[in-house]
Design a protein around this motif. Structure first.
Motif, PDB file in Angstrom:
ATOM      1  N   ASP A 258       0.786  -1.212  -0.103  1.00 11.30           N
ATOM      2  CA  ASP A 258       0.147  -0.025  -0.130  1.00 11.30           C
ATOM      3  C   ASP A 258       0.666   1.369   0.017  1.00 11.30           C
ATOM      4  N   MET A 259       0.347   2.421  -0.628  1.00  9.64           N
ATOM      5  CA  MET A 259       1.278   3.507  -0.739  1.00  9.64           C
ATOM      6  C   MET A 259       0.724   4.254   0.439  1.00  9.64           C
ATOM      7  N   THR A 260       1.731   4.730   1.348  1.00 12.29           N
ATOM      8  CA  THR A 260       1.309   5.292   2.868  1.00 12.29           C
ATOM      9  C   THR A 260       1.395   6.731   2.713  1.00 12.29           C
ATOM     10  N   LEU A 261       2.458   7.392   1.951  1.00 17.70           N
ATOM     11  CA  LEU A 261       2.666   8.751   1.919  1.00 17.70           C
ATOM     12  C   LEU A 261       3.014   9.245   0.428  1.00 17.70           C
ATOM     13  N   MET A 262       2.543  10.318   0.338  1.00 18.67           N
ATOM     14  CA  MET A 262       3.086  10.956  -1.187  1.00 18.67           C
ATOM     15  C   MET A 262       3.488  12.577  -0.580  1.00 18.67           C
ATOM     16  N   LEU A 263       4.730  12.701  -1.271  1.00 15.30           N
ATOM     17  CA  LEU A 263       5.161  14.123  -1.005  1.00 15.30           C
ATOM     18  C   LEU A 263       5.521  14.940  -2.228  1.00 15.30           C
ATOM     19  N   ARG A 264       5.141  16.286  -2.274  1.00 10.24           N
ATOM     20  CA  ARG A 264       5.306  17.152  -3.625  1.00 10.24           C
ATOM     21  C   ARG A 264       6.412  17.814  -3.293  1.00 10.24           C
ATOM     22  N   LEU A 265       7.609  17.641  -4.169  1.00 11.12           N
ATOM     23  CA  LEU A 265       8.788  18.374  -3.906  1.00 11.12           C
ATOM     24  C   LEU A 265       8.936  19.680  -4.552  1.00 11.12           C
ATOM     25  N   PRO A 266       9.503  20.422  -3.878  1.00 15.86           N
ATOM     26  CA  PRO A 266       9.750  21.753  -4.629  1.00 15.86           C
ATOM     27  C   PRO A 266      10.902  21.812  -5.760  1.00 15.86           C
ATOM     28  N   PHE A 267      11.548  20.703  -5.970  1.00 12.52           N
ATOM     29  CA  PHE A 267      12.378  20.559  -6.885  1.00 12.52           C
ATOM     30  C   PHE A 267      12.356  19.223  -7.782  1.00 12.52           C
TER      31      PHE A 267
END
Length: 184
Positions: free
Chosen positions: A171-180
């Motif tokens: 399962d995917m537990t976390l998704m982060l949007r990166l500024p780079f």
């Protein structure tokens, strides 16, 4: 006075007012006869009926069976068809594999490819078994890392995102949007 008047319909009567006649009001009576009936006369009993005009009663006959088309060399075609044992479902990546990681202690390994797909595999006594597929990133999977206990996996991609997966539960537990845009 009211007098009965015959109409066009068989047996129907209407009453109309008539002017008094010579000698007083007289009521006229009409007697009904059998020739007042409208329509064709029924055929006499025992007369020959036309069977062509009457619809058939009862269940319809089944349609005639069509002749089966056969090929000239049908058995040759059937013998040359491959059997089911010749085919296997492929779980391979459709594009180049960019990352591979093995989890310690849980017997999983994870692969990422240029088309952004992430696949989980389970090591078995004989060979490997495909477990789960994720469309992880829009671009290629640039980096793939596994935690020290083998329970979590992290990926990064050119789509400016990082994603963390629970390996055991798939399962995917976390998704982060990166500024780079990350690089490996």
């Amino acid at each position: 006075s009211w007098l009965p008047v015959k109409t066009a319909r068989a047996g129907a009567r209407i009453f109309a007012m008539s002017a008094p006649t010579e000698g007083g009001a007289k009521r006229a009576r009409e007697e009904e006869s059998d020739d007042d009936m409208v329509g064709p006369a029924p055929p006499p009993p025992g007369a020959a009926d036309d069977d062509e005009d009457e619809p058939e009663v009862g269940p319809a006959m089944p349609p005639k069976a069509k002749k089966k088309k056969t090929l000239a060399f049908e058995q040759v075609y059937l013998d040359s068809m491959p059997s089911a044992s010749m085919y296997e479902k492929s779980y391979m990546h459709r594009n180049d594999v960019t990352c591979v990681a093995v989890t310690p202690g849980t017997d999983f390994f994870i692969t990422g490819s240029e088309d952004g797909h992430l696949k989980f595999w389970k090591k078995r006594y004989e060979g490997i078994e495909f477990v789960k597929h994720f469309r992880s990133h829009v671009g290629p999977v640039v980096g793939l890392s596994v935690s020290a206990d083998g329970l979590y996996c992290a990926t990064i991609g050119h789509d400016n995102s990082a994603k963390i997966y629970d390996v055991v539960n798939f399962d995917m537990t976390l998704m982060l949007r990166l500024p780079f845009a990350p690089t490996a």
